[in-house]
Write a protein that holds these residues in place. Structure first.
Motif, PDB file in Angstrom:
ATOM      1  N   SER A   9      -5.245   2.964   0.741  1.00  0.00           N
ATOM      2  CA  SER A   9      -4.136   3.468  -0.078  1.00  0.00           C
ATOM      3  C   SER A   9      -2.780   3.162   0.550  1.00  0.00           C
ATOM      4  CB  SER A   9      -4.284   4.972  -0.293  1.00  0.00           C
ATOM      5  OG  SER A   9      -4.214   5.661   0.946  1.00  0.00           O
ATOM      6  N   VAL A  10      -2.745   2.899   1.834  1.00  0.00           N
ATOM      7  CA  VAL A  10      -1.504   2.504   2.513  1.00  0.00           C
ATOM      8  C   VAL A  10      -1.438   0.981   2.653  1.00  0.00           C
ATOM      9  CG1 VAL A  10      -0.191   2.653   4.660  1.00  0.00           C
ATOM     10  CG2 VAL A  10      -1.396   4.666   3.797  1.00  0.00           C
ATOM     11  N   LEU A  11      -2.555   0.368   3.029  1.00  0.00           N
ATOM     12  CA  LEU A  11      -2.561  -1.067   3.312  1.00  0.00           C
ATOM     13  C   LEU A  11      -2.363  -1.940   2.078  1.00  0.00           C
ATOM     14  CD1 LEU A  11      -5.491  -1.177   5.882  1.00  0.00           C
ATOM     15  CD2 LEU A  11      -3.061  -1.471   6.352  1.00  0.00           C
ATOM     16  N   MET A  12      -3.029  -1.616   0.985  1.00  0.00           N
ATOM     17  CA  MET A  12      -2.959  -2.464  -0.206  1.00  0.00           C
ATOM     18  C   MET A  12      -1.561  -2.509  -0.826  1.00  0.00           C
ATOM     19  SD  MET A  12      -5.621  -4.034  -0.389  1.00  0.00           S
ATOM     20  CE  MET A  12      -7.347  -4.164  -0.433  1.00  0.00           C
ATOM     21  N   PRO A  13      -0.915  -1.366  -1.074  1.00  0.00           N
ATOM     22  CA  PRO A  13       0.444  -1.451  -1.626  1.00  0.00           C
ATOM     23  C   PRO A  13       1.423  -2.146  -0.680  1.00  0.00           C
ATOM     24  CG  PRO A  13      -0.431   0.762  -1.914  1.00  0.00           C
ATOM     25  CD  PRO A  13      -1.389   0.020  -1.036  1.00  0.00           C
ATOM     26  N   ALA A  14       1.291  -1.888   0.610  1.00  0.00           N
ATOM     27  CA  ALA A  14       2.183  -2.536   1.578  1.00  0.00           C
ATOM     28  C   ALA A  14       1.974  -4.041   1.559  1.00  0.00           C
ATOM     29  CB  ALA A  14       1.960  -1.975   2.970  1.00  0.00           C
ATOM     30  N   ALA A  15       0.732  -4.486   1.524  1.00  0.00           N
ATOM     31  CA  ALA A  15       0.445  -5.921   1.471  1.00  0.00           C
ATOM     32  C   ALA A  15       0.982  -6.525   0.179  1.00  0.00           C
ATOM     33  CB  ALA A  15      -1.057  -6.166   1.585  1.00  0.00           C
ATOM     34  N   ALA A  16       0.814  -5.826  -0.925  1.00  0.00           N
ATOM     35  CA  ALA A  16       1.305  -6.333  -2.208  1.00  0.00           C
ATOM     36  C   ALA A  16       2.817  -6.515  -2.174  1.00  0.00           C
ATOM     37  CB  ALA A  16       0.902  -5.381  -3.338  1.00  0.00           C
ATOM     38  N   VAL A  17       3.529  -5.538  -1.652  1.00  0.00           N
ATOM     39  CA  VAL A  17       4.991  -5.633  -1.594  1.00  0.00           C
ATOM     40  C   VAL A  17       5.424  -6.767  -0.669  1.00  0.00           C
ATOM     41  CG1 VAL A  17       7.077  -4.449  -0.793  1.00  0.00           C
ATOM     42  CG2 VAL A  17       5.412  -3.227  -2.202  1.00  0.00           C
ATOM     43  N   VAL A  18       4.873  -6.802   0.526  1.00  0.00           N
ATOM     44  CA  VAL A  18       5.281  -7.812   1.515  1.00  0.00           C
ATOM     45  C   VAL A  18       4.978  -9.217   1.017  1.00  0.00           C
ATOM     46  CG1 VAL A  18       4.782  -8.742   3.815  1.00  0.00           C
ATOM     47  CG2 VAL A  18       5.132  -6.291   3.514  1.00  0.00           C
ATOM     48  N   PHE A  19       3.774  -9.440   0.535  1.00  0.00           N
ATOM     49  CA  PHE A  19       3.393 -10.802   0.187  1.00  0.00           C
ATOM     50  C   PHE A  19       3.867 -11.225  -1.200  1.00  0.00           C
ATOM     51  CE2 PHE A  19       0.431  -9.739   3.665  1.00  0.00           C
ATOM     52  CZ  PHE A  19       0.922 -10.664   4.565  1.00  0.00           C
TER      53      PHE A  19
END
Length: 85
Positions: A23-33
């Protein structure tokens, strides 16, 4: 005496941490990449000479995301999870 490293146990623990923290990793990865992809596309379409800058942007984004993941895992292991990127 040295203990043997249980590779399967380590991989299993890493997998559990990543699944628990999705729940933390997926949204962060989506925003960054997503941001990186847009910037890289704009740079590459603007000129072939800017492709090197696009690669650097991607490299920096990967470093930042990797650092965030390392800090998240360290927080989980310490028992003081900070869910902010």
């Amino acid at each position: 005496m040295r203990e043997r490293l249980d590779v399967g146990g380590v991989i299993g623990r890493v997998w559990r941490i990543y699944v628990d923290q999705a729940s933390v990793l997926m949204p962060a990865a989506a925003v960054v990449f997503l941001f990186t992809g847009v910037i890289s596309t704009v740079l590459i379409r603007a000129g072939s000479g800017l492709a090197v800058i696009a690669e650097l942007v991607g490299l920096v984004a990967t470093w930042l995301f990797t650092g965030m993941v390392v800090e998240l895992v360290a927080d989980v292991q310490d028992g003081r999870r900070d869910a902010t990127p």
